[in-house]
Design a protein around this motif. Structure first.
Motif, PDB file in Angstrom:
ATOM      1  N   ARG A  34       0.870   4.447  -2.555  1.00 10.65           N
ATOM      2  CA  ARG A  34       0.746   5.846  -2.103  1.00 10.65           C
ATOM      3  C   ARG A  34       1.836   6.710  -2.726  1.00 10.65           C
ATOM      4  N   GLU A  35       3.067   6.207  -2.734  1.00 15.56           N
ATOM      5  CA  GLU A  35       4.167   6.967  -3.333  1.00 15.56           C
ATOM      6  C   GLU A  35       3.933   7.183  -4.823  1.00 15.56           C
ATOM      7  N   GLN A  52       0.832  -1.206   0.000  1.00 17.22           N
ATOM      8  CA  GLN A  52       0.000   0.000   0.000  1.00 17.22           C
ATOM      9  C   GLN A  52       0.866   1.254   0.000  1.00 17.22           C
ATOM     10  N   GLU A  53       1.985   1.227   0.692  1.00 17.70           N
ATOM     11  CA  GLU A  53       2.872   2.385   0.729  1.00 17.70           C
ATOM     12  C   GLU A  53       3.479   2.656  -0.642  1.00 17.70           C
ATOM     13  N   ASP A  75      -3.020   8.676   0.030  1.00 13.95           N
ATOM     14  CA  ASP A  75      -3.165   7.583   0.986  1.00 13.95           C
ATOM     15  C   ASP A  75      -4.524   6.911   0.865  1.00 13.95           C
TER      16      ASP A  75
END
Length: 211
Positions: free
Chosen positions: A135-136, A131-132, A154
């Motif tokens: 987001r990036e 997920q990160e 996010d």
């Protein structure tokens, strides 16, 4: 000198992965693993350690062999392409094998006993890492003007992960691939669109004043 193993460790790990994929972590017994691998329990312990260690190795194999579509998605040219690639490729994977539909990670991460808590936490960390990365990627899309400035990177990352997980759960419960593809298309209908680019070589666009 120790005896050489009389089995192919890679094939045994693949067999264990398929069992975990089908039954989840807690639903899989060591008897299931022994039967699938065709290896005696002491040899299985000696080669891979306990059930928890074997599951984590199976998860790493699953990631290596079947989740290549996630880095592929990150490299797609637009944020919407990223989401579409995630949705449709996850549907394809989650329905590809009738004997173990759904997602290995998700099947193992759902509610379990206290003894399975380390596995649940490892799978949560596995999901959060993915997920990160999304987001990036969506932050970059905002910087590129591909997403509106008001978009929450996010939230979009969580939306993509939540949708793919929902698709996996529905695949596990037997929903057809055609219906899952339609659900993915419906999810994409809610995707935010960035401001349109002006025509190449043109200056600011002015509306004609009414006379």
């Amino acid at each position: 000198m120790g005896r050489h193993r009389e089995f192919d460790a890679d094939k045994v790990l693949d067999a264990a992965m398929r069992v975990f994929w089908s039954k989840g972590y807690e639903g899989t017994s060591y008897a299931d693993l022994v039967a699938a691998a065709g290896v005696e329990r002491p040899a299985l312990y000696a080669a891979f350690g306990n059930k928890e260690t074997l599951f984590l190795k199976a998860l790493a194999r699953y990631d290596e062999r079947y989740l290549g579509y996630i880095p592929e998605a990150i490299r797609r040219p637009t944020a919407r392409d990223v989401a579409a690639h995630m949705f449709f490729k996850s549907v394809e994977l989650n329905t590809r094998f009738p004997e173990h539909r759904g997602c290995l990670g998700l099947n193992g991460a759902l509610a379990g006993s206290d003894d399975a808590e380390p596995i649940r936490q490892a799978l949560i960390a596995f999901r959060v890492a993915g997920q990160e990365k999304l987001r990036e990627r969506f932050e970059q899309a905002k910087a590129d003007g591909d997403l509106p400035r008001t978009a929450r990177s996010d939230v979009l990352a969580a939306f993509v992960m939540t949708t793919t997980q929902g698709l996996a759960v529905q695949a596990k419960s037997g929903l057809s691939r055609d219906m899952l593809d339609l659900v993915a298309e419906q999810a994409l209908a809610a995707w935010p669109i960035g401001p349109p680019s002006p025509p190449s070589g043109s200056g600011p666009v002015h509306r004609r004043r009414r006379t």
